[in-house]
Design a protein around this motif. Sequence first.
Motif, PDB file in Angstrom:
ATOM      1  N   LEU A 146       0.818  -1.210   0.000  1.00  0.00           N
ATOM      2  CA  LEU A 146       0.000   0.000   0.000  1.00  0.00           C
ATOM      3  C   LEU A 146       0.852   1.260   0.000  1.00  0.00           C
ATOM      4  CD1 LEU A 146      -2.919  -0.592   2.553  1.00  0.00           C
ATOM      5  CD2 LEU A 146      -3.161   0.127   0.172  1.00  0.00           C
ATOM      6  N   VAL A 147       1.973   1.211   0.700  1.00  0.00           N
ATOM      7  CA  VAL A 147       2.732   2.423   1.001  1.00  0.00           C
ATOM      8  C   VAL A 147       3.936   2.591   0.084  1.00  0.00           C
ATOM      9  CG1 VAL A 147       4.076   3.604   2.791  1.00  0.00           C
ATOM     10  CG2 VAL A 147       1.956   2.413   3.392  1.00  0.00           C
ATOM     11  N   LEU A 148       4.729   1.548  -0.069  1.00  0.00           N
ATOM     12  CA  LEU A 148       5.972   1.659  -0.829  1.00  0.00           C
ATOM     13  C   LEU A 148       5.968   0.716  -2.025  1.00  0.00           C
ATOM     14  CD1 LEU A 148       8.699   1.795   1.980  1.00  0.00           C
ATOM     15  CD2 LEU A 148       7.906   3.689   0.554  1.00  0.00           C
ATOM     16  N   PRO A 149       6.567   1.133  -3.131  1.00  0.00           N
ATOM     17  CA  PRO A 149       6.736   0.212  -4.264  1.00  0.00           C
ATOM     18  C   PRO A 149       7.766  -0.856  -3.927  1.00  0.00           C
ATOM     19  CG  PRO A 149       7.839   2.300  -4.694  1.00  0.00           C
ATOM     20  CD  PRO A 149       7.074   2.487  -3.424  1.00  0.00           C
ATOM     21  N   PHE A 155      14.841  -2.362  -0.713  1.00  0.00           N
ATOM     22  CA  PHE A 155      15.975  -1.567  -0.235  1.00  0.00           C
ATOM     23  C   PHE A 155      15.973  -1.489   1.292  1.00  0.00           C
ATOM     24  CE2 PHE A 155      17.607   2.676   1.014  1.00  0.00           C
ATOM     25  CZ  PHE A 155      18.940   2.492   0.668  1.00  0.00           C
ATOM     26  N   ILE A 156      14.818  -1.188   1.879  1.00  0.00           N
ATOM     27  CA  ILE A 156      14.732  -1.089   3.342  1.00  0.00           C
ATOM     28  C   ILE A 156      14.981  -2.445   3.988  1.00  0.00           C
ATOM     29  CG2 ILE A 156      13.182  -0.583   5.270  1.00  0.00           C
ATOM     30  CD1 ILE A 156      11.877   1.547   3.535  1.00  0.00           C
ATOM     31  N   ALA A 161      18.503  -6.280   6.935  1.00  0.00           N
ATOM     32  CA  ALA A 161      19.319  -7.499   6.893  1.00  0.00           C
ATOM     33  C   ALA A 161      20.784  -7.177   7.164  1.00  0.00           C
ATOM     34  CB  ALA A 161      19.160  -8.179   5.537  1.00  0.00           C
ATOM     35  N   LEU A 162      21.257  -6.047   6.635  1.00  0.00           N
ATOM     36  CA  LEU A 162      22.646  -5.653   6.864  1.00  0.00           C
ATOM     37  C   LEU A 162      22.883  -5.329   8.335  1.00  0.00           C
ATOM     38  CD1 LEU A 162      25.379  -5.107   5.588  1.00  0.00           C
ATOM     39  CD2 LEU A 162      24.621  -2.781   5.068  1.00  0.00           C
ATOM     40  N   ALA A 163      21.884  -4.720   8.979  1.00  0.00           N
ATOM     41  CA  ALA A 163      22.016  -4.403  10.402  1.00  0.00           C
ATOM     42  C   ALA A 163      22.154  -5.672  11.240  1.00  0.00           C
ATOM     43  CB  ALA A 163      20.812  -3.590  10.867  1.00  0.00           C
TER      44      ALA A 163
END
Length: 248
Positions: A146-149, A155-156, A161-163
């Motif tokens: 609904l909010v992000l493509p 990306f987020i 995952a990197l954190a």
Amino acid sequence: MRLLRFTGFSLLEYLRSGRVAIEIIAALLIYAIFLRRPMDVTYFFNVVGIFTPLLTLYTMAIVISLGDRPQGYVVVSRGIGRATFLLGLFFTAWTLVAGTYGLISVIVALFNPPTELDLLNWLLGTLPLLLNIGLLAALMLLLSPLVLPTGWRLFILSLIALAFSGNFIGGQLLNALPEAVRALLRALQALLGGPLVPAFYGFQLAVTRDYSSATALANLFAQASLLISLLGLAIYAFARRDLIFSTQ
């Protein structure tokens, strides 16, 4: 007022659909499996501190799916606004999970009260726990279709995952990397892991209920600030994209 009406409408739809049976059954199972034995207050908050995020993942996903329908366009276009629509979905899921936690607390208080658990201790442990429920629900809302493509969601998720990559990249694998890469990886892990600290410390605070230091109050403020930021980002992103609801 519109937010309250829409949240109430969404809760009523969730209840009438019978989906709330999952939350009720989950609460009864958690009590039957983990909370019937003699226990202290620390054990109680350890159990519910792990259970509530898991339930949040399920409940928020269902609530988002209810909002991500063609009927959602009618709701938004009739004047409640995009911000009210998103916040209504958030508060619907948060209320359901918080209500399930409340049900577990009542059952435990009636049939197997933990040692040293009084109303004050319960409130001190509940506050950071409820904030963590809100943090996870807000993050899921931000990452919803609904909010992000798709690109931004991936990306987020890659940053998250990197954190957490320090839990998976270590030993020989880490030593095999060039020194510059290891230094960069550690820096990125520290930078990206920073926003996760309030949630992890919030869990610890719920378990210990130790408010003797200023760190505890600062963490509550950090949890609340991060929650507002996530909701603000979700509202901002939703306001800037075309309304695209699922056809299912």
